[in-house]
Design a protein around this motif. Structure first.
Motif, PDB file in Angstrom:
ATOM      1  N   ALA A   1       0.826  -1.207   0.000  1.00 19.79           N
ATOM      2  CA  ALA A   1       0.000   0.000   0.000  1.00 19.79           C
ATOM      3  C   ALA A   1       0.862   1.258   0.000  1.00 19.79           C
ATOM      4  O   ALA A   1       0.547   2.239  -0.685  1.00 19.79           O
ATOM      5  CB  ALA A   1      -0.931  -0.006   1.213  1.00 19.79           C
ATOM      6  N   ILE A   2       1.961   1.216   0.735  1.00 20.75           N
ATOM      7  CA  ILE A   2       2.832   2.395   0.813  1.00 20.75           C
ATOM      8  C   ILE A   2       3.673   2.546  -0.448  1.00 20.75           C
ATOM      9  O   ILE A   2       3.767   3.643  -1.026  1.00 20.75           O
ATOM     10  CB  ILE A   2       3.722   2.317   2.067  1.00 20.75           C
ATOM     11  N   PHE A   3       4.275   1.467  -0.918  1.00 19.91           N
ATOM     12  CA  PHE A   3       5.111   1.556  -2.117  1.00 19.91           C
ATOM     13  C   PHE A   3       4.293   1.982  -3.337  1.00 19.91           C
ATOM     14  O   PHE A   3       4.801   2.683  -4.226  1.00 19.91           O
ATOM     15  CB  PHE A   3       5.805   0.221  -2.386  1.00 19.91           C
ATOM     16  N   ASN A   4       3.026   1.582  -3.382  1.00 18.17           N
ATOM     17  CA  ASN A   4       2.162   1.963  -4.503  1.00 18.17           C
ATOM     18  C   ASN A   4       1.867   3.460  -4.521  1.00 18.17           C
ATOM     19  O   ASN A   4       1.420   3.998  -5.541  1.00 18.17           O
ATOM     20  CB  ASN A   4       0.841   1.195  -4.443  1.00 18.17           C
ATOM     21  N   ASN A   5       2.096   4.121  -3.384  1.00 17.79           N
ATOM     22  CA  ASN A   5       1.813   5.554  -3.302  1.00 17.79           C
ATOM     23  C   ASN A   5       3.081   6.401  -3.258  1.00 17.79           C
ATOM     24  O   ASN A   5       3.032   7.588  -2.925  1.00 17.79           O
ATOM     25  CB  ASN A   5       0.937   5.841  -2.079  1.00 17.79           C
ATOM     26  N   LEU A   6       4.216   5.752  -3.580  1.00 12.95           N
ATOM     27  CA  LEU A   6       5.472   6.475  -3.734  1.00 12.95           C
ATOM     28  C   LEU A   6       5.830   6.520  -5.209  1.00 12.95           C
ATOM     29  O   LEU A   6       5.389   5.672  -5.994  1.00 12.95           O
ATOM     30  CB  LEU A   6       6.590   5.761  -2.961  1.00 12.95           C
ATOM     31  N   SER A   7       6.647   7.469  -5.588  1.00 14.30           N
ATOM     32  CA  SER A   7       7.157   7.461  -6.958  1.00 14.30           C
ATOM     33  C   SER A   7       8.033   6.220  -7.128  1.00 14.30           C
ATOM     34  O   SER A   7       8.592   5.702  -6.150  1.00 14.30           O
ATOM     35  CB  SER A   7       7.988   8.718  -7.223  1.00 14.30           C
ATOM     36  N   LYS A   8       8.143   5.726  -8.345  1.00 20.72           N
ATOM     37  CA  LYS A   8       8.939   4.521  -8.590  1.00 20.72           C
ATOM     38  C   LYS A   8      10.374   4.707  -8.108  1.00 20.72           C
ATOM     39  O   LYS A   8      10.970   3.802  -7.509  1.00 20.72           O
ATOM     40  CB  LYS A   8       8.920   4.179 -10.080  1.00 20.72           C
ATOM     41  N   ARG A   9      10.896   5.883  -8.342  1.00 17.42           N
ATOM     42  CA  ARG A   9      12.287   6.157  -7.951  1.00 17.42           C
ATOM     43  C   ARG A   9      12.444   6.107  -6.432  1.00 17.42           C
ATOM     44  O   ARG A   9      13.385   5.501  -5.914  1.00 17.42           O
ATOM     45  CB  ARG A   9      12.693   7.536  -8.485  1.00 17.42           C
ATOM     46  N   LEU A  10      11.513   6.748  -5.712  1.00 18.18           N
ATOM     47  CA  LEU A  10      11.604   6.779  -4.251  1.00 18.18           C
ATOM     48  C   LEU A  10      11.348   5.387  -3.661  1.00 18.18           C
ATOM     49  O   LEU A  10      11.998   4.982  -2.690  1.00 18.18           O
ATOM     50  CB  LEU A  10      10.605   7.776  -3.680  1.00 18.18           C
TER      51      LEU A  10
END
Length: 338
Positions: free
Chosen positions: A278-287
């Motif tokens: 859930a968290i990684f899906n709401n970060l930019s791919k780079r971040l």
């Protein structure tokens, strides 16, 4: 339509004038703390208000300011302290008029003297008392102060005290006074003559949401064994790190803007796969890639550090919820807590 002048006006009219003067943005924040019937009554009064003289507007704002000032003074040192300061600022007659308008809502609460006592010092006073006595005292304290005391209690007493706070309903003022005498209060406390509603599930939730994660886990695990229904009711009202799944994507993105990347990496080390996704899906791919690399690079970490990082994020979520920037959907269905 009413045109208010210097003539006598009612409380509801004063409230309407104040809200108009404050403007829609600030008034909307006040509405969040009112009951539905109060909002309806005020909205109708505002709609019917067409003309207010500048003098009346200034008088209403000044009266509101004086009441707020009195509230602050009473919170700092009680009614006597407030009366003394207001008399110096407004004169004896005006001071009594302002305090008189506040009525029962600003009476000094039981154990008011304890609120100004250092938590460690207070713990020395009450740690050997019966758990019911400790629960009674903590029910009247701010959640932050009560949380410090609960955390410092022996583990075998923490869950017992939390349980007693949760199931507490009404306590006779005579009992409250007796407990105050035992603590040898230096300040006179004004107690309502009617039975006082204290404790309850909301009170223990406030405390558990403030204590450290280890204490919270111990209490909840114990309650789940001894009082499973109570534990379930408490958990429904609590917000823990894993409950970030209750937030929609926009809310998660708003939270992550205020989270330090190091804290995020640490927090995710102890999170389940669903939360991580859930968290990684709401970060930019780079971040997202950077955070994952940081998590691999840091290797094994102490659970205490993970819990502290998770608690920081939970605190950010609670702060954003309190300010109305995000909402948390609890209990399924359409129930929204704001």
């Amino acid at each position: 339509m009413p045109r208010y002048t210097e003539e006598k006006i009612s409380g509801i009219q004063k409230a309407a004038i104040l809200l108009i003067a404050l403007g829609p943005e600030k008034s909307s924040l006040i509405f969040k703390h009112l009951k539905e019937e109060e909002i309806e009554e005020l909205t109708l009064e505002i709609a019917n208000t067409r003309s207010v003289t500048p003098q009346v507007k200034e008088e209403v704002i000044e009266e509101f300011y004086q009441v707020c000032l009195a509230q602050q003074y009473i919170a700092e040192g009680g009614i006597s302290y407030a009366k003394e300061l207001l008399e110096k600022a407004l004169g004896s007659e005006k001071a009594m008029d302002v305090i008189g308008k506040l009525t029962a809502s600003l009476q000094v609460k039981p154990f008011e003297f304890v609120r100004k006592t250092d938590a460690a010092q207070l713990l020395n006073f009450i740690q050997d008392e019966h758990p019911q006595t400790i629960a009674l005292i903590l029910s009247y304290l701010p959640a932050s102060q009560a949380a410090m005391i609960v955390s410092a209690l022996p583990p075998n007493r923490q869950a017992d005290v939390a349980k007693r706070i949760a199931v507490m309903d009404r306590t006779s003022p005579d009992i409250v006074k007796e407990v105050e005498k035992v603590l040898e209060s230096k300040l006179a406390s004004l107690v309502n003559q009617d039975y006082t509603i204290i404790g309850g599930v909301d009170a223990v939730v406030d405390i558990l949401n403030t204590v450290d994660r280890g204490t919270e886990k111990h209490i909840m695990e114990t309650l789940e064994i001894e009082e499973p229904e109570l534990a379930d009711e408490i958990r429904k009202k609590m917000f823990v790190f894993e409950d970030i799944l209750l937030l929609d994507d926009r809310a998660i993105q708003r939270v992550l803007r205020d989270v330090d990347n190091n804290d995020l990496g640490l927090a995710l080390k102890g999170a389940n796969e669903q939360v991580q996704t859930a968290i990684f899906n709401n970060l930019s791919k780079r971040l997202a890639v950077m955070i994952k690399e940081d998590m691999e690079f840091m290797g094994p970490v102490r659970m205490k550090d993970v819990e502290e990082a998770q608690q920081k994020i939970v605190n950010i979520i609670r702060k954003l919820e309190d300010s109305g920037e995000i909402v948390i959907s609890r209990g399924g269905g359409d129930e929204i807590i704001v």
